[in-house]
Structures are given as structure tokens and as C-alpha cells.
Design a protein around this motif. Structure first.
Motif, PDB file in Angstrom:
ATOM      1  N   GLY A  14       0.813  -1.210   0.000  1.00 17.49           N
ATOM      2  CA  GLY A  14       0.000   0.000   0.000  1.00 17.49           C
ATOM      3  C   GLY A  14       0.845   1.257   0.000  1.00 17.49           C
ATOM      4  N   SER A  15       1.918   1.254   0.776  1.00 19.88           N
ATOM      5  CA  SER A  15       2.772   2.445   0.817  1.00 19.88           C
ATOM      6  C   SER A  15       3.503   2.644  -0.511  1.00 19.88           C
ATOM      7  N   MET A  16       3.858   1.549  -1.167  1.00 19.03           N
ATOM      8  CA  MET A  16       4.491   1.666  -2.480  1.00 19.03           C
ATOM      9  C   MET A  16       3.528   2.284  -3.485  1.00 19.03           C
ATOM     10  N   VAL A  17       2.294   1.812  -3.484  1.00 19.23           N
ATOM     11  CA  VAL A  17       1.277   2.353  -4.389  1.00 19.23           C
ATOM     12  C   VAL A  17       1.040   3.830  -4.084  1.00 19.23           C
ATOM     13  N   ASN A  18       0.991   4.190  -2.810  1.00 23.70           N
ATOM     14  CA  ASN A  18       0.825   5.602  -2.434  1.00 23.70           C
ATOM     15  C   ASN A  18       1.982   6.443  -2.956  1.00 23.70           C
ATOM     16  N   ASN A  19       3.195   5.927  -2.835  1.00 24.23           N
ATOM     17  CA  ASN A  19       4.363   6.662  -3.337  1.00 24.23           C
ATOM     18  C   ASN A  19       4.319   6.823  -4.854  1.00 24.23           C
ATOM     19  N   ILE A  20       3.887   5.783  -5.545  1.00 22.54           N
ATOM     20  CA  ILE A  20       3.768   5.866  -7.002  1.00 22.54           C
ATOM     21  C   ILE A  20       2.710   6.898  -7.379  1.00 22.54           C
TER      22      ILE A  20
END
Length: 114
Positions: A14-20
Motif C-alpha cells: 500500500g505504501s508503495m502504491v501511495n508513493n507511485i
């Protein structure tokens, strides 16, 4: 990438998707002002960024409704001869490898739970 290749990641967190998504929002803000990241002409900023953005797009596609300028920029940049010569094949291979590694990691996770 490292967690994926080390067998620890079966999908973007989820945090990776948020960063993207944050990156896409930032790009969209720049590209709402001009055709390219630093103005009306392509610069090294665009050449550098496209290598990263095309990889991100392969894992978490750019929503063309939310980020129309970013999607169009990526299409435009991907059509450039330098991109096709220097980046397209490697990007396709990387995305394919990441996706297959994630699938393998999912299978390992399922087997471990049995």
C-alpha cells in the motif's frame, strides 16, 4: 525490486502504491504547465524520468483519467527513437521479471501456509 527478487514481495505494498501515486501527481502538476517536465522542449529531465516512469507504469498503470498529461507524456516519450533503442526492451524484460517473481512469491506463500 530487491524485496521482490529476494522472495519477500508478492505485490506492491500500500505504501508503495501511495508513493507511485504521489509521483504521478507531481508529474501531472509539472505537465499541466508544459509539454515536457522542464518546459516546452524535451530535456535530460524527461529522458531520465521516462526510464523510471515506464517501469512504474508497468507495475501500477497510470490512470489516464486522473493523470491525462502524464499518460500522454509517457506515450510521447515512448515513441522517441532513443527510448525504443535504449529503454523499451530492457523495461519490458524488467517488468516481466518482476511480475513473474511476484507470482512465484505468491505461490511460495500459499505453499508455506499449507
Amino acid at each position: 525490486m530487491a524485496p521482490t527478487f529476494l522472495g519477500k514481495l508478492s505485490q506492491p505494498s500500500g505504501s508503495m502504491v501511495n508513493n507511485i501515486e504521489d509521483a504521478y501527481r507531481t508529474l501531472e502538476a509539472y505537465l499541466s504547465q508544459s509539454k515536457y517536465l522542464a518546459g516546452p522542449e524535451m530535456t535530460i529531465a524527461d529522458i531520465s524520468a521516462v526510464a523510471t516512469v515506464c517501469g512504474l507504469d508497468g507495475l501500477h498503470p497510470i490512470d489516464k483519467k486522473r493523470y491525462p498529461n502524464t499518460r500522454q507524456w509517457l506515450i510521447n516519450m515512448s515513441s522517441k527513437p532513443f527510448y525504443r533503442k535504449c529503454n523499451a526492451q530492457g523495461n519490458e524484460m524488467l517488468i516481466s521479471l518482476l511480475k513473474s517473481s511476484m507470482e512465484n512469491n505468491k505461490l511460495k506463500d500459499k505453499k508455506a501456509k499449507l
